[in-house]
Design a protein around this motif. Structure first.
Motif, PDB file in Angstrom:
ATOM      1  N   LEU A  93      27.637  96.165  -6.899  1.00 59.59           N
ATOM      2  CA  LEU A  93      28.563  95.490  -5.999  1.00 59.59           C
ATOM      3  C   LEU A  93      28.181  94.024  -5.815  1.00 59.59           C
ATOM      4  CD1 LEU A  93      29.142  98.189  -3.238  1.00 59.59           C
ATOM      5  CD2 LEU A  93      30.792  97.350  -4.916  1.00 59.59           C
ATOM      6  N   TYR A  94      26.893  93.754  -5.757  1.00 59.40           N
ATOM      7  CA  TYR A  94      26.409  92.381  -5.657  1.00 59.40           C
ATOM      8  C   TYR A  94      26.874  91.577  -6.871  1.00 59.40           C
ATOM      9  CZ  TYR A  94      23.236  88.414  -5.236  1.00 59.40           C
ATOM     10  OH  TYR A  94      22.717  87.151  -5.136  1.00 59.40           O
ATOM     11  N   ALA A  95      26.702  92.135  -8.054  1.00 61.51           N
ATOM     12  CA  ALA A  95      27.119  91.454  -9.288  1.00 61.51           C
ATOM     13  C   ALA A  95      28.623  91.198  -9.282  1.00 61.51           C
ATOM     14  CB  ALA A  95      26.714  92.277 -10.504  1.00 61.51           C
ATOM     15  N   GLU A  96      29.376  92.164  -8.808  1.00 55.52           N
ATOM     16  CA  GLU A  96      30.831  92.014  -8.731  1.00 55.52           C
ATOM     17  C   GLU A  96      31.211  90.915  -7.733  1.00 55.52           C
ATOM     18  OE1 GLU A  96      34.334  94.766  -6.939  1.00 55.52           O
ATOM     19  OE2 GLU A  96      32.991  95.753  -8.388  1.00 55.52           O
ATOM     20  N   ALA A  97      30.521  90.879  -6.611  1.00 62.68           N
ATOM     21  CA  ALA A  97      30.846  89.917  -5.550  1.00 62.68           C
ATOM     22  C   ALA A  97      30.451  88.493  -5.921  1.00 62.68           C
ATOM     23  CB  ALA A  97      30.155  90.328  -4.252  1.00 62.68           C
ATOM     24  N   TYR A  98      29.290  88.333  -6.578  1.00 61.85           N
ATOM     25  CA  TYR A  98      28.753  87.003  -6.826  1.00 61.85           C
ATOM     26  C   TYR A  98      28.775  86.581  -8.294  1.00 61.85           C
ATOM     27  CZ  TYR A  98      27.174  87.361  -2.011  1.00 61.85           C
ATOM     28  OH  TYR A  98      27.131  87.505  -0.651  1.00 61.85           O
ATOM     29  N   GLY A  99      29.192  87.478  -9.181  1.00 62.96           N
ATOM     30  CA  GLY A  99      29.274  87.126 -10.592  1.00 62.96           C
ATOM     31  C   GLY A  99      27.925  86.912 -11.238  1.00 62.96           C
ATOM     32  N   ARG A 100      26.913  87.511 -10.670  1.00 64.29           N
ATOM     33  CA  ARG A 100      25.557  87.373 -11.207  1.00 64.29           C
ATOM     34  C   ARG A 100      24.797  88.666 -10.974  1.00 64.29           C
ATOM     35  NH1 ARG A 100      21.107  82.670 -10.043  1.00 64.29           N
ATOM     36  NH2 ARG A 100      19.349  83.855 -10.838  1.00 64.29           N
ATOM     37  N   GLU A 101      24.298  89.247 -12.055  1.00 65.23           N
ATOM     38  CA  GLU A 101      23.517  90.472 -11.931  1.00 65.23           C
ATOM     39  C   GLU A 101      22.109  90.145 -11.473  1.00 65.23           C
ATOM     40  OE1 GLU A 101      23.613  93.012 -15.343  1.00 65.23           O
ATOM     41  OE2 GLU A 101      25.794  92.881 -15.499  1.00 65.23           O
TER      42      GLU A 101
ATOM     43  N   MET B 217      34.667  84.960   1.342  1.00 70.57           N
ATOM     44  CA  MET B 217      33.843  85.946   2.020  1.00 70.57           C
ATOM     45  C   MET B 217      33.870  87.234   1.204  1.00 70.57           C
ATOM     46  SD  MET B 217      32.153  86.259   4.876  1.00 70.57           S
ATOM     47  CE  MET B 217      31.433  87.536   5.798  1.00 70.57           C
ATOM     48  N   THR B 218      32.696  87.785   0.944  1.00 64.77           N
ATOM     49  CA  THR B 218      32.608  88.961   0.093  1.00 64.77           C
ATOM     50  C   THR B 218      32.597  90.260   0.868  1.00 64.77           C
ATOM     51  OG1 THR B 218      30.209  88.999   0.145  1.00 64.77           O
ATOM     52  CG2 THR B 218      31.255  87.667  -1.577  1.00 64.77           C
ATOM     53  N   GLY B 219      32.200  90.244   2.131  1.00 70.96           N
ATOM     54  CA  GLY B 219      32.098  91.464   2.904  1.00 70.96           C
ATOM     55  C   GLY B 219      30.731  92.119   2.825  1.00 70.96           C
ATOM     56  N   LEU B 220      29.880  91.674   1.922  1.00 71.29           N
ATOM     57  CA  LEU B 220      28.537  92.238   1.835  1.00 71.29           C
ATOM     58  C   LEU B 220      27.661  91.631   2.917  1.00 71.29           C
ATOM     59  CD1 LEU B 220      27.826  92.210  -2.010  1.00 71.29           C
ATOM     60  CD2 LEU B 220      28.537  94.131  -0.585  1.00 71.29           C
ATOM     61  N   ARG B 221      26.754  92.402   3.472  1.00 71.91           N
ATOM     62  CA  ARG B 221      25.833  91.885   4.493  1.00 71.91           C
ATOM     63  C   ARG B 221      24.816  90.939   3.886  1.00 71.91           C
ATOM     64  NH1 ARG B 221      24.733  94.810   9.698  1.00 71.91           N
ATOM     65  NH2 ARG B 221      23.004  93.373   9.562  1.00 71.91           N
ATOM     66  N   LEU B 222      24.449  91.169   2.645  1.00 71.14           N
ATOM     67  CA  LEU B 222      23.452  90.341   1.982  1.00 71.14           C
ATOM     68  C   LEU B 222      24.132  89.144   1.348  1.00 71.14           C
ATOM     69  CD1 LEU B 222      20.469  90.103   1.162  1.00 71.14           C
ATOM     70  CD2 LEU B 222      21.023  91.388  -0.892  1.00 71.14           C
ATOM     71  N   ALA B 223      23.719  87.943   1.766  1.00 74.36           N
ATOM     72  CA  ALA B 223      24.278  86.725   1.188  1.00 74.36           C
ATOM     73  C   ALA B 223      23.730  86.524  -0.221  1.00 74.36           C
ATOM     74  CB  ALA B 223      23.901  85.528   2.064  1.00 74.36           C
ATOM     75  N   LYS B 224      24.383  85.648  -0.974  1.00 74.60           N
ATOM     76  CA  LYS B 224      23.917  85.348  -2.321  1.00 74.60           C
ATOM     77  C   LYS B 224      22.487  84.824  -2.243  1.00 74.60           C
ATOM     78  CE  LYS B 224      25.084  82.903  -6.520  1.00 74.60           C
ATOM     79  NZ  LYS B 224      26.035  82.006  -7.183  1.00 74.60           N
ATOM     80  N   LEU B 225      21.637  85.352  -3.093  1.00 78.90           N
ATOM     81  CA  LEU B 225      20.232  84.967  -3.071  1.00 78.90           C
ATOM     82  C   LEU B 225      20.059  83.522  -3.532  1.00 78.90           C
ATOM     83  CD1 LEU B 225      18.552  88.121  -4.668  1.00 78.90           C
ATOM     84  CD2 LEU B 225      18.819  87.592  -2.260  1.00 78.90           C
ATOM     85  N   PRO B 226      19.189  82.774  -2.853  1.00 77.75           N
ATOM     86  CA  PRO B 226      18.924  81.403  -3.296  1.00 77.75           C
ATOM     87  C   PRO B 226      18.002  81.419  -4.509  1.00 77.75           C
ATOM     88  CG  PRO B 226      17.523  81.962  -1.455  1.00 77.75           C
ATOM     89  CD  PRO B 226      18.443  83.133  -1.665  1.00 77.75           C
ATOM     90  N   ASP B 227      17.877  80.277  -5.176  1.00 73.30           N
ATOM     91  CA  ASP B 227      16.894  80.171  -6.256  1.00 73.30           C
ATOM     92  C   ASP B 227      15.528  80.462  -5.665  1.00 73.30           C
ATOM     93  OD1 ASP B 227      18.464  77.334  -7.853  1.00 73.30           O
ATOM     94  OD2 ASP B 227      18.831  79.472  -8.078  1.00 73.30           O
ATOM     95  N   ARG B 228      14.710  81.211  -6.390  1.00 75.21           N
ATOM     96  CA  ARG B 228      13.397  81.603  -5.869  1.00 75.21           C
ATOM     97  C   ARG B 228      12.458  81.928  -7.004  1.00 75.21           C
ATOM     98  NH1 ARG B 228      17.260  84.809  -6.805  1.00 75.21           N
ATOM     99  NH2 ARG B 228      16.887  86.963  -7.264  1.00 75.21           N
ATOM    100  N   THR B 229      11.201  81.933  -6.689  1.00 74.21           N
ATOM    101  CA  THR B 229      10.188  82.324  -7.656  1.00 74.21           C
ATOM    102  C   THR B 229      10.216  83.844  -7.768  1.00 74.21           C
ATOM    103  OG1 THR B 229       8.833  80.454  -7.022  1.00 74.21           O
ATOM    104  CG2 THR B 229       7.728  82.256  -8.179  1.00 74.21           C
ATOM    105  N   PRO B 230      10.290  84.402  -8.970  1.00 77.76           N
ATOM    106  CA  PRO B 230      10.328  85.858  -9.113  1.00 77.76           C
ATOM    107  C   PRO B 230       9.088  86.525  -8.506  1.00 77.76           C
ATOM    108  CG  PRO B 230      10.845  84.800 -11.188  1.00 77.76           C
ATOM    109  CD  PRO B 230      10.372  83.722 -10.264  1.00 77.76           C
TER     110      PRO B 230
END
Length: 75
Positions: A35-43, A1-14
């Motif tokens: 913070l998102y990049a830190e939590a999920y390891g993806r910028e 659990m990361t504590g961020l309200r926003l869950a990791k984004l799914p694959d999507r069309t830009p």
């Protein structure tokens, strides 16, 4: 659990997003993206996070959901 309200984004069309925001909001969004990049390891660019943030906001607004589900009334 990361504590961020926003869950990791799914694959999507830009999606391209063009919007004018205040410098303070831009700074806050940039900080959230870090913070998102830190939590999920993806910028993710801010423009990719904003649609998910808006969707999460609308999904959490009970009054909006209630009115959206209500049948349209004839005037």
């Amino acid at each position: 659990m990361t504590g961020l309200r926003l869950a990791k984004l799914p694959d999507r069309t830009p999606v391209k997003l063009a919007v004018s925001i205040s410098p303070d909001l831009h700074l806050a969004l940039s900080e959230y993206a870090a913070l998102y990049a830190e939590a999920y390891g993806r910028e993710e660019p801010v423009a990719e996070l904003v649609p998910a943030m808006l969707s999460a906001f609308l999904d959490s607004d009970r009054e909006f959901a209630k009115r959206r589900r209500a049948p349209a009334t004839a005037s």
